[in-house]
Each structure stands twice: as C-alpha cells, then as structure tokens.
Design a protein around this motif. Structure first.
Motif, short mmCIF file in Angstrom:
data_model
loop_
_atom_site.label_atom_id
_atom_site.label_comp_id
_atom_site.label_asym_id
_atom_site.label_seq_id
_atom_site.Cartn_x
_atom_site.Cartn_y
_atom_site.Cartn_z
N UNK A 1 0.80 -1.20 -0.02
CA UNK A 1 -0.06 -0.05 0.10
C UNK A 1 0.72 1.25 -0.09
N UNK A 2 2.09 1.24 0.22
CA UNK A 2 3.02 2.49 0.24
C UNK A 2 3.33 2.85 -1.09
N UNK A 3 3.08 2.01 -2.10
CA UNK A 3 3.31 2.50 -3.67
C UNK A 3 2.00 2.92 -4.08
N UNK A 4 2.27 3.71 -5.32
CA UNK A 4 1.00 3.68 -6.29
C UNK A 4 0.88 2.63 -7.06
N UNK A 5 -0.42 2.54 -7.49
CA UNK A 5 -0.67 1.25 -8.18
C UNK A 5 0.25 0.84 -9.09
N UNK A 6 0.41 2.05 -10.16
CA UNK A 6 1.12 1.94 -11.30
C UNK A 6 2.59 1.64 -10.94
N UNK A 7 3.19 2.32 -10.19
CA UNK A 7 4.49 1.75 -9.81
C UNK A 7 4.60 0.65 -9.22
N UNK A 8 3.81 0.00 -8.31
CA UNK A 8 4.00 -1.00 -7.91
C UNK A 8 3.97 -2.37 -8.93
N UNK A 9 2.72 -2.23 -9.59
CA UNK A 9 2.50 -3.14 -10.72
C UNK A 9 3.96 -3.20 -11.67
N UNK A 10 4.30 -1.83 -12.00
CA UNK A 10 5.26 -1.60 -12.99
C UNK A 10 6.77 -2.40 -12.39
N UNK A 11 6.93 -2.19 -11.13
CA UNK A 11 8.05 -2.94 -10.47
C UNK A 11 8.03 -4.16 -10.49
N UNK A 12 6.98 -4.67 -9.78
CA UNK A 12 6.85 -6.29 -9.96
C UNK A 12 6.80 -7.01 -11.20
N UNK A 13 6.20 -6.50 -12.42
CA UNK A 13 6.20 -6.94 -13.63
C UNK A 13 7.59 -6.79 -14.20
N UNK A 14 8.39 -5.82 -14.01
CA UNK A 14 9.64 -5.83 -14.40
C UNK A 14 10.48 -6.94 -13.70
N UNK A 15 10.54 -6.92 -12.42
CA UNK A 15 11.16 -8.22 -11.79
C UNK A 15 10.71 -9.82 -12.38
N UNK A 16 9.55 -9.69 -12.52
CA UNK A 16 8.94 -10.92 -13.32
C UNK A 16 9.69 -11.09 -14.49
N UNK A 17 9.73 -9.84 -15.36
CA UNK A 17 10.25 -10.08 -16.60
C UNK A 17 11.78 -10.59 -16.41
N UNK A 18 12.42 -10.07 -15.57
CA UNK A 18 13.71 -10.38 -15.33
C UNK A 18 13.90 -12.01 -14.96
N UNK A 19 13.03 -12.22 -14.10
CA UNK A 19 12.96 -13.84 -13.64
C UNK A 19 12.69 -14.72 -14.84
N UNK A 20 11.72 -14.25 -15.73
CA UNK A 20 11.20 -14.97 -16.84
C UNK A 20 12.65 -15.18 -17.97
N UNK A 21 13.20 -14.22 -17.97
CA UNK A 21 14.52 -14.06 -18.81
C UNK A 21 15.43 -15.35 -18.33
N UNK A 22 15.50 -15.33 -16.88
CA UNK A 22 16.56 -16.25 -16.23
C UNK A 22 15.77 -17.59 -16.60
#
Length: 132
Positions: free
Chosen positions: A28-49
């Motif tokens: 809840x400390x994040x804005x919605x777009x920031x939280x989702x963007x950060x988590x999707x970027x982390x997911x994409x890095x994990x998907x690449x690995x």
C-alpha cells in the motif's frame, strides 16, 4: 472498565498486523502503477533467467544430436525461432504477472481500507469512553 467491543476490535487488528498486515502495508505504500510496474519488471527478469535455463536444458538434453545438426541447420532461422520463442514466453509471463500483481494490489488496498476504518472506529470508541 474494559470495553468488550474495543478488545475484540483490537484483537482482530493485532491478528491482521501480525499476519498479512505487514505485507499489505508495504504494498500500500506504492502507487498502483509503480507497484505493478516494479513487480512486472522483476517478473520479466525472472522470466528471462527461466528461459535461459530452459533453453540450456533443452540444448543439453540431446547435445550430441544438436552438435551434429548444427552444421546442417540454418543458424539465422534457428536464432530467429529462439528469439520469437523467447518473446512469446516473456510476453505471456508478463501478462500473467500483470494480472496477478494487479489483483494483489487491489486486494491489499481493500484490506488496508478495512484496517484503517477499524482504526477510526477504535479511536471513536476511545473518544466515546473518555467523554463519559
């Protein structure tokens, strides 16, 4: 004197804080777009690995056949097919991640809204008790 309603509310809130409250407060400390963007970027890095590991396992599974076919195959087409497979894998993973993290954020915000309403109710109960 002890107020039973206040004690139940405080117990409920303490249980929430101990279990899912910490995680929800950090979400809840994040804005919605920031939280989702950060988590999707982390997911994409994990998907690449994950794709690199899977591709490596695919090559190593039958390495001898791969090495003998290496000279017969069109390397440009092989590379193009690997890149297309990678992009499809990452796109599907990213879409699923977007959906999951949007759901988690929405659920956390809803849960925090209930928690903050309980805090207001508790403050009201304390004020009402103090005025007596």
């Amino acid at each position: 004197m002890l107020n039973e309603e206040r004690i139940k509310l405080m117990t409920k809130m303490a249980c929430y804080e101990e279990n899912e409250g910490r995680k929800n407060v950090s979400i809840g400390s994040y804005f919605k777009g920031d939280y989702i963007a950060l988590q999707v970027i982390r997911s994409l890095i994990n998907a690449t690995i994950a794709f690199c590991i899977l591709f490596g396992l695919f090559i190593m599974y039958d390495f001898e056949v791969f090495m003998t076919d290496l000279y017969k195959m069109d390397l440009f087409e092989f590379g193009k097919s690997v890149i297309i497979d990678y992009l499809i894998f990452v796109a599907v993973y990213g879409i699923i991640s977007y959906g999951v993290y949007t759901y988690r954020y929405t659920r956390a915000r809803k849960s925090l809204k209930i928690y903050y309403n309980n805090l207001k109710k508790l403050a009201y109960l304390y004020d009402r008790e103090g005025k007596r």
